[in-house]
Write an enzyme that holds these catalytic residues in place. Structure first.
Site, short mmCIF file in Angstrom:
data_model
loop_
_atom_site.label_atom_id
_atom_site.label_comp_id
_atom_site.label_asym_id
_atom_site.label_seq_id
_atom_site.Cartn_x
_atom_site.Cartn_y
_atom_site.Cartn_z
N GLU A 142 -5.18 8.72 0.23
CA GLU A 142 -4.79 7.97 -0.96
C GLU A 142 -5.28 8.71 -2.20
OE1 GLU A 142 -5.58 3.39 -2.50
OE2 GLU A 142 -7.25 4.53 -1.64
N LYS A 170 1.48 0.38 -2.98
CA LYS A 170 0.41 -0.45 -2.44
C LYS A 170 0.57 -1.91 -2.83
CE LYS A 170 -4.66 -0.26 -2.06
NZ LYS A 170 -5.82 0.55 -2.49
N ASN A 193 -9.56 5.52 -0.03
CA ASN A 193 -10.76 5.90 -0.78
C ASN A 193 -11.66 4.68 -0.76
OD1 ASN A 193 -10.07 8.37 -3.27
ND2 ASN A 193 -8.59 7.75 -1.73
N ASN A 217 0.12 2.54 -7.19
CA ASN A 217 -0.64 3.34 -6.23
C ASN A 217 0.33 3.61 -5.08
OD1 ASN A 217 -2.42 4.41 -4.36
ND2 ASN A 217 -4.06 2.97 -4.82
N CYS A 247 -5.03 2.18 2.12
CA CYS A 247 -6.41 1.73 1.93
C CYS A 247 -6.59 0.24 2.27
CB CYS A 247 -6.86 2.04 0.52
SG CYS A 247 -8.66 1.97 0.30
N GLU A 268 -8.42 -1.20 -9.67
CA GLU A 268 -7.03 -1.05 -9.21
C GLU A 268 -6.13 -2.14 -9.77
OE1 GLU A 268 -6.01 0.39 -5.31
OE2 GLU A 268 -8.15 0.61 -4.82
#
Length: 314
Positions: free
Chosen positions: A50, A127, A197, A110, A172, A146
């Site tokens: 990611e 994501k 991550n 993302n 993730c 995020e």
């Protein structure tokens, strides 16, 4: 894919730290080197992490405009990432790559892409399960923004029929949610690929550090088993400018067993010759969804986001 066999050479390319001062050119050179190593070890598909092209920038408080100017990609491939695509085409190796995407309309996601052995982008995933917060927490050791820097993905979990198999993608925090895996498994996914991550420290509560790796592994193992898929997960890990993230890049079989796992927190390639027939065996003989699932009893999964009052009986 080996001719006449249901196998795929599967590689996970773990990355050590990417610091704020590291250039895209230098990062891509590392990806290219691992792509070459994976190819030399028989890989057909390489899974990168990611946000592989930059440091994990959501740990820093900044304006959206600054983040987008420094860390997002408005085009893929672009001039700095093109060498990875060129080398993949030359070697005939596909790959999965996570990065921060800024759409032509200016929407930030993302994102991960799936690239086939001809270096064509054949799949894109944005994501869905964004962790963290969108407000400034000055007392925290770092931020996890995020929810500030990205929009929630605008498409459902997909599965792409490419490179001789059916591949699903996530990113993730998605791996922690059972719905992620089941939706892809119901589309006959045989392989799920993902990058992550994951900070070693949970800024929201004093979680024991060892649980970060424990939950990472049991989630992947249980999800692979319960959904009859291979799972390949690539970390960006180690200490980025002093901020540590877990490693544990791993390839898990449909049996729930770990087939390969990274042993460092640096750039490291792990590989497995993955027997795709194993997924079909479990799908047919252990979790035969068509025979045994009872969706009429699972209504709460889609009718609620959290606990609530009991539903009235029919």
């Amino acid at each position: 894919m080996t001719k006449g066999q249901r196998k795929i050479g599967l590689a996970v390319a773990q990355m050590g730290p990417v610091h704020l001062a590291d250039t895209r050119r230098a990062v891509v050179a590392r990806l290219v080197e691992m792509l070459r190593e994976a190819h030399a070890r028989g890989a057909d598909l390489v899974v990168f992490p990611e946000l592989a092209l930059t440091t994990f920038f959501p740990r820093y408080w900044m304006s959206d405009e600054e983040a987008q100017a420094r860390f997002f990609e408005a085009q893929m491939p672009n001039a700095e990432v093109q060498p990875l695509f060129d080398e993949a085409r030359r070697l005939g190796v596909g790959f999965y790559l996570g990065y921060a995407e800024l759409t032509p309309e200016g929407v930030p996601y993302n994102t991960a892409i799936l690239v086939d052995r001809g270096a064509r982008i054949v799949g894109k995933y944005r994501k869905v399960h964004l962790p963290g917060h969108d407000d400034h927490k000055p007392q925290a050791p770092f931020q996890h923004l995020e929810k500030k820097f990205f929009q929630v993905g605008d498409q459902p979990f997909g599965v792409w029929d490419t490179m001789g198999t059916k591949i699903g993608m996530c990113l993730c925090n998605d791996r922690r949610w059972p719905e992620t895996w089941r939706v892809m498994s119901l589309q006959s996914a045989e392989l799920v690929v993902l990058g992550y991550n994951t900070p070693s420290v949970n800024i929201h509560w004093p979680e024991p550090v060892h649980l970060r790796m424990h939950h990472h592994l049991i989630t992947l193992q249980a999800s692979a088993y319960q959904n009859c898929v291979w799972a390949a997960a690539a970390a960006k890990c180690g200490a980025e400018d002093g901020h540590h993230m877990i490693g544990g890049s791993v390839i898990v079989a449909p049996t729930g067993e770990i087939a390969a796992q990274a042993s460092t927190e640096d750039d490291e390639v792990i590989t497995v010759s993955a027997d795709l027939g194993l997924a079909e065996t479990f799908r047919r003989h252990v979790f035969d969804f068509a025979r045994h699932r009872r969706p009429e009893h699972y209504r709460l999964i889609v009718e609620r986001t959290g606990p609530g009052e009991p539903l009235p009986r029919d």
